[in-house]
Design an enzyme around this catalytic site. Structure first.
Site, PDB file in Angstrom:
ATOM      1  CE  LYS A   1     -20.712 -14.735   9.161  1.00 56.07           C
ATOM      2  NZ  LYS A   1     -20.216 -13.796  10.147  1.00 56.07           N
TER       3      LYS A   1
ATOM      4  N   GLY B   1      -9.551  -8.023   0.330  1.00 57.36           N
ATOM      5  CA  GLY B   1      -8.386  -8.349   1.148  1.00 57.36           C
ATOM      6  C   GLY B   1      -7.984  -9.812   1.075  1.00 57.36           C
TER       7      GLY B   1
ATOM      8  N   GLY C   1     -14.082  -3.546   0.303  1.00 56.57           N
ATOM      9  CA  GLY C   1     -15.436  -2.981   0.434  1.00 56.57           C
ATOM     10  C   GLY C   1     -15.688  -1.921  -0.632  1.00 56.57           C
TER      11      GLY C   1
ATOM     12  NE  ARG D   1      -4.195  -1.720   1.827  1.00 52.26           N
ATOM     13  CZ  ARG D   1      -4.995  -2.276   2.709  1.00 52.26           C
ATOM     14  NH1 ARG D   1      -4.757  -2.146   4.001  1.00 52.26           N
ATOM     15  NH2 ARG D   1      -6.049  -2.951   2.319  1.00 52.26           N
TER      16      ARG D   1
HETATM   17  P1  AMP Z   1     -15.016 -12.650   3.264  1.00 55.01           P
HETATM   18  O1  AMP Z   1     -14.426 -11.693   4.271  1.00 55.01           O
HETATM   19  O2  AMP Z   1     -16.491 -12.799   3.375  1.00 55.01           O
HETATM   20  O3  AMP Z   1     -14.539 -12.377   1.862  1.00 55.01           O
HETATM   21  O4  AMP Z   1     -14.447 -14.081   3.659  1.00 55.01           O
HETATM   22  C1  AMP Z   1     -13.103 -14.457   3.544  1.00 55.01           C
HETATM   23  C2  AMP Z   1     -12.915 -15.692   4.381  1.00 55.01           C
HETATM   24  O5  AMP Z   1     -13.816 -16.684   3.958  1.00 55.01           O
HETATM   25  C3  AMP Z   1     -11.543 -16.332   4.320  1.00 55.01           C
HETATM   26  O6  AMP Z   1     -10.879 -16.107   5.521  1.00 55.01           O
HETATM   27  C4  AMP Z   1     -11.836 -17.816   4.086  1.00 55.01           C
HETATM   28  O7  AMP Z   1     -11.109 -18.658   4.953  1.00 55.01           O
HETATM   29  C5  AMP Z   1     -13.312 -17.905   4.417  1.00 55.01           C
HETATM   30  N1  AMP Z   1     -13.993 -19.021   3.742  1.00 55.01           N
HETATM   31  C6  AMP Z   1     -14.000 -19.314   2.433  1.00 55.01           C
HETATM   32  N2  AMP Z   1     -14.707 -20.438   2.202  1.00 55.01           N
HETATM   33  C7  AMP Z   1     -15.159 -20.876   3.399  1.00 55.01           C
HETATM   34  C8  AMP Z   1     -15.933 -21.989   3.812  1.00 55.01           C
HETATM   35  N3  AMP Z   1     -16.387 -22.886   2.936  1.00 55.01           N
HETATM   36  N4  AMP Z   1     -16.204 -22.114   5.135  1.00 55.01           N
HETATM   37  C9  AMP Z   1     -15.750 -21.206   6.021  1.00 55.01           C
HETATM   38  N5  AMP Z   1     -15.019 -20.111   5.693  1.00 55.01           N
HETATM   39  C10 AMP Z   1     -14.718 -19.968   4.388  1.00 55.01           C
END
Ligand code: AMP
Length: 396
Positions: A198, A354, A377, A35
């Site tokens: 999520k 990220g 974001g 960055r």
């Molecule tokens: P996000 O911040 O929503 O983009 O989520 C990123 C995170 O999602 C990463 O740290 C991954 O380890 C987690 N992730 C990806 N796939 C899965 C899964 N099937 N179950 C649990 N966590 C997950």
């Protein structure tokens, strides 16, 4: 609107909002300086023309005023090396010291201000705080895409005090150009790949991407909510039960918009959330009870790869699995590699968020995409079609 390349900074004190939110280890060494490096072209543009750079940023999430671990002082020596000149530091961004140092700064000088978020007024977008910051410079540049979706004092409100004396920095201009490239008249097929934990937070993006893309691939933890909405058994996989109806609505909306919504067909499941858990690969509609899906399976990888290799524009945000654990990184690695290959063959690829950026760095692929965004974001909100406050404030 003012373009940075058309402006003369000679003799000007230029207040530059950058994103120096870099990771530090326990001895306060910078562990990833990308960055800082990304902001150098803007700082150097000002300095090489004979202006002075007064640099402001946030670092981390301080809760209540000063916290040593979030002090920007830890960046001073590295920034000096990268800029090849001394960098002065000010222990607050709005005290008398800041005002005095900003008044006395010489052309070609660099002053780094202490973390903006040591003051709660920053995140509140307080106009009085923004006015005090604005007193430190004659010209304002916003080069912080990572916070452009925030209506904070230093990212948006401050621009009100600069009227015509403001512009985007090189990095922010490049981010906007690349996001526009992928959304306005993209080469088709246009494929978006969404992953991560999520579904919440990505629903509105998915909804608006339906109006633009040909394929929408969904992987990662958020896929299981869709699978459950289609009647699948997802065991103890991440599943947002409150969002099942919404997932059904999105599946219908994809059909209405003639978009191929592509979900994984198989899943790599573990009986515990750890790397050396017992692992079973199954059809994603039949995750055994007591198991959780932590990665996409081999059939999903080949189906996704096929679509990616035929795509001419690819947007990717969010990992396909828990890539931080070796046994569940294959999906993310293979998808990253197939996007890299498609890029090599001429497709345009934009990666952001990220975790996706951390993943491609982990696989040493960060040079293999057309553009790697510095915003997570902010990138999602831009893709959603929202006007980002940090961008509107410069354009108005
Ligand atoms: P996000 O911040 O929503 O983009 O989520 C990123 C995170 O999602 C990463 O740290 C991954 O380890 C987690 N992730 C990806 N796939 C899965 C899964 N099937 N179950 C649990 N966590 C997950």
């Amino acid at each position: 609107m003012n373009q940075i390349s058309n402006i003369s900074f000679k003799g000007k004190r230029v207040l530059i909002r950058v994103d120096f939110n870099v990771p530090l280890d326990k001895n306060y060494n910078i562990t990833d300086e990308s960055r800082i490096v990304a902001s150098l072209p803007t700082i150097n543009s000002v300095l090489h023309q004979g202006g002075a750079a007064i640099i402001m940023s946030h670092l981390g999430r301080p809760k209540n005023g000063y916290e040593k671990k979030y002090s920007l002082q830890h960046l001073v020596s590295r920034l000096s090396v990268l800029l090849k000149k001394d960098v002065d530091f000010c222990s607050s961004c709005i005290n008398d010291e800041a005002l005095n140092k900003s008044r006395k700064i010489k052309n070609g000088g660099v002053l780094l201000l202490e973390n903006l978020r040591f003051h709660p007024e920053e995140k509140k977008g307080d106009p009085v705080f923004a006015k005090k910051l604005s007193n430190l410079g004659d010209f304002y540049i916003n080069d912080a895409f990572g916070t452009a979706h925030r209506n904070h004092a230093s990212t948006a409100v401050i621009a009100n005090y600069f009227h015509n004396n403001k512009c985007f920095g090189h990095l922010l201009s490049l981010e906007i150009k690349n996001l526009e490239l992928s959304l306005e008249n993209p080469k088709r097929p246009l494929t978006a790949i969404m992953g991560g934990a999520k579904i919440t937070g990505k629903i509105d993006v998915i909804r608006s991407l339906f109006k633009k893309v040909d394929y929408l691939i969904i992987g990662g933890g958020m896929a299981y909510t869709f699978i459950k909405a289609l009647g699948g058994e997802t065991g103890s996989s991440l599943c947002d039960n409150e969002k099942i109806d919404l997932a059904k609505e999105l599946i219908d909306l994809a059909k209405k918009n003639n978009v191929s919504l592509v979900l994984p067909s198989d899943s790599v499941n573990a009986n515990e959330f750890k790397n050396d858990a017992k692992i079973i690969t199954s059809n994603i509609f039949c995750v055994p009870s007591g198991f959780m899906g932590l990665d996409i399976g081999p059939n999903s990888i080949s189906a996704f790869t096929k679509i990616i290799s035929n795509s001419k524009t690819i947007i990717w945000n969010g990992p396909m699995g828990v890539f931080e654990m070796r046994n569940f990184q294959k999906g993310t690695e293979k998808i990253a590699k197939s996007i890299a290959l498609a890029t090599k063959k001429g497709a345009y690829s934009l990666v952001g968020g990220g975790d996706s950026v951390a993943a491609i760095k982990h696989f040493d692929l960060n040079k293999c995409f057309s553009y790697v965004s510095t915003g997570g974001g902010a990138m999602l909100e831009y893709l959603e079609g929202r006007k980002l406050p940090g961008i509107s404030a410069i354009e108005s």
